[in-house]
Design a protein around this motif. Sequence first.
Motif, PDB file in Angstrom:
ATOM      1  N   ARG A 145       1.914   2.125  -8.895  1.00  0.00           N
ATOM      2  CA  ARG A 145       3.149   2.596  -9.511  1.00  0.00           C
ATOM      3  C   ARG A 145       3.449   1.855 -10.811  1.00  0.00           C
ATOM      4  NH1 ARG A 145       5.637   7.413  -8.841  1.00  0.00           N
ATOM      5  NH2 ARG A 145       5.950   7.931  -6.670  1.00  0.00           N
ATOM      6  N   ALA A 146       3.065   0.584 -10.873  1.00  0.00           N
ATOM      7  CA  ALA A 146       3.354  -0.207 -12.070  1.00  0.00           C
ATOM      8  C   ALA A 146       2.397   0.135 -13.208  1.00  0.00           C
ATOM      9  CB  ALA A 146       3.262  -1.694 -11.758  1.00  0.00           C
ATOM     10  N   THR A 147       1.354   0.915 -12.915  1.00  0.00           N
ATOM     11  CA  THR A 147       0.395   1.296 -13.942  1.00  0.00           C
ATOM     12  C   THR A 147       0.520   2.781 -14.189  1.00  0.00           C
ATOM     13  OG1 THR A 147      -1.104  -0.402 -13.111  1.00  0.00           O
ATOM     14  CG2 THR A 147      -2.039   1.241 -14.605  1.00  0.00           C
ATOM     15  N   PRO A 148       1.281   3.191 -15.202  1.00  0.00           N
ATOM     16  CA  PRO A 148       1.478   4.610 -15.438  1.00  0.00           C
ATOM     17  C   PRO A 148       0.186   5.307 -15.810  1.00  0.00           C
ATOM     18  CG  PRO A 148       2.301   3.334 -17.286  1.00  0.00           C
ATOM     19  CD  PRO A 148       1.947   2.357 -16.215  1.00  0.00           C
ATOM     20  N   VAL A 149       0.083   6.579 -15.421  1.00  0.00           N
ATOM     21  CA  VAL A 149      -1.099   7.364 -15.762  1.00  0.00           C
ATOM     22  C   VAL A 149      -1.107   7.625 -17.265  1.00  0.00           C
ATOM     23  CG1 VAL A 149      -2.266   9.555 -15.411  1.00  0.00           C
ATOM     24  CG2 VAL A 149      -1.112   8.439 -13.504  1.00  0.00           C
ATOM     25  N   THR A 183       0.864  -1.180   0.000  1.00  0.00           N
ATOM     26  CA  THR A 183       0.000   0.000   0.000  1.00  0.00           C
ATOM     27  C   THR A 183       0.902   1.233   0.000  1.00  0.00           C
ATOM     28  OG1 THR A 183      -0.099  -0.147   2.412  1.00  0.00           O
ATOM     29  CG2 THR A 183      -1.914  -1.141   1.180  1.00  0.00           C
ATOM     30  N   PRO A 184       1.407   1.616  -1.153  1.00  0.00           N
ATOM     31  CA  PRO A 184       2.408   2.689  -1.205  1.00  0.00           C
ATOM     32  C   PRO A 184       1.903   4.018  -0.675  1.00  0.00           C
ATOM     33  CG  PRO A 184       1.619   2.124  -3.413  1.00  0.00           C
ATOM     34  CD  PRO A 184       1.111   1.081  -2.485  1.00  0.00           C
ATOM     35  N   GLN A 185       0.639   4.360  -0.931  1.00  0.00           N
ATOM     36  CA  GLN A 185       0.167   5.659  -0.447  1.00  0.00           C
ATOM     37  C   GLN A 185       0.098   5.690   1.072  1.00  0.00           C
ATOM     38  OE1 GLN A 185      -3.660   7.133  -1.854  1.00  0.00           O
ATOM     39  NE2 GLN A 185      -2.909   9.210  -1.572  1.00  0.00           N
ATOM     40  N   HIS A 225       0.563  10.258  -6.949  1.00  0.00           N
ATOM     41  CA  HIS A 225       1.651   9.595  -6.231  1.00  0.00           C
ATOM     42  C   HIS A 225       2.533  10.592  -5.487  1.00  0.00           C
ATOM     43  CE1 HIS A 225       0.540   6.318  -9.040  1.00  0.00           C
ATOM     44  NE2 HIS A 225       0.838   5.568  -8.007  1.00  0.00           N
ATOM     45  N   GLY A 226       1.901  11.677  -5.024  1.00  0.00           N
ATOM     46  CA  GLY A 226       2.611  12.642  -4.200  1.00  0.00           C
ATOM     47  C   GLY A 226       2.075  12.608  -2.783  1.00  0.00           C
TER      48      GLY A 226
END
Length: 321
Positions: free
Chosen positions: A135-139, A47-49, A101-102
Motif C-alpha cells: 500500500r505504501a508503494t503506489p502503482v 500481510t494486507p492481501q 489491492h482489491g
Amino acid sequence: MKKLTLTTWLLTLSLGNVWAEDPPAPATDTAAGSNTVQADVPRVMPTPQQTRIAGLIARLSENDSHEIETLNADGTDFLGLFRESESGDPQGCLVMLHGDHGHPDWPQVIQPLREALPVHSWCTLSIEVPDIGGRATPVTITTGENDGAAPEENPALPNEETVFARIDAAAQLIRDKGYSQVAYMGYRSGAAYALRYTAERGTTNQALILIEPRSFSPVSEFELAQNIERLRLPVLDYYFNRTPQDERFARQRQAAANKRTNRQEAYTQIDALPDARYDPTGNKRLVQRVWGFLKQNTNQQSQRKELPEFEKELFYKSPLD
C-alpha cells in the motif's frame, strides 16, 4: 517560597507527562561490560492481501459459503467465487479479474456483474489476483514517451506468470463444471492482465471485456495498447474519459484495434462516463452493456423457456366483488 500560578502548574504537569512518556534508554550488555545496544526485535510484517481475503471469506461463509472455491496454480492456493447460471440453458462462464489491492467481490464493477450475469444465463468465476506492491508503494502508471514508435520489447507485467496460471486454473474449473464457453473480463489493472493473457495465448472463439483498463510499470499504456492488434476475439472496451490521459490511452487502444487483420471480430469502445456511478442506476447500465455484448458476440445456444402457468380461477372474478 514562591507561589505557583495555575499556568505554571499546568506547564509543569505537561512537561512531567512528556518526560514520563520518553522511551527507556537502550538496554546494554552489562555482563560483558560494554555499551553495545541489543539487536532489535524482528518486526512482524503486515500481510494486507491475506487479511483482506480472510475477511472476505469470513463474511461470505455466513450465507454464501457454497460460492467459495479454493483453486491451485503452481502449488499455491487462491480464492475463487463461483456463481452458477440461474437458468436451464447456460450460455457460458465469465472469468473476472479485480483491480490491484482489491478482492474477488469488490463492490465496484466486480460485485454487480458477478451477481447479475447469472440471471442472464452466464455463470461467473471471480478469482483472487495478487497485489502488485504494498500500500505504501503506489502503482506507477506509465504513458510511454515515444507513442508514435513501436516498442522494441514486449515487457511482462508484474506477477504475469502467476496471474496467467491462475486464469488457466479458473478456465479448467469452468470446463470441469460443464461450461464449454469461457469469456474473460478485467477491471483496471485486472484488465491489463486479461488483455495480455488473451493476446499471448492467441485466444479465439471467446470474448474479452475491458473495464476502465489501466497499465502499470514496466509496461507503458502505449505498449499495453499494442496487444489489441494481436487479438483474435471480440472486445468490449468500456472506459471513463475523465482526464486527457484517459482520452490518449483510449485513442491508442482504438488505433491498435484499427490495425487488426481480422477486422471481422468486433471491437467496441464505449466512453461510459455517464455510467460511472457506483449506485443501482450505474450498475444496471454496466450489466446491460456487458450482457448485451456477450449476447451479440458469443455463440448463443437456443433459449427455450416455457410460458408461466396461471390458475384461471385467480382471474375469474374481480377481487372487488
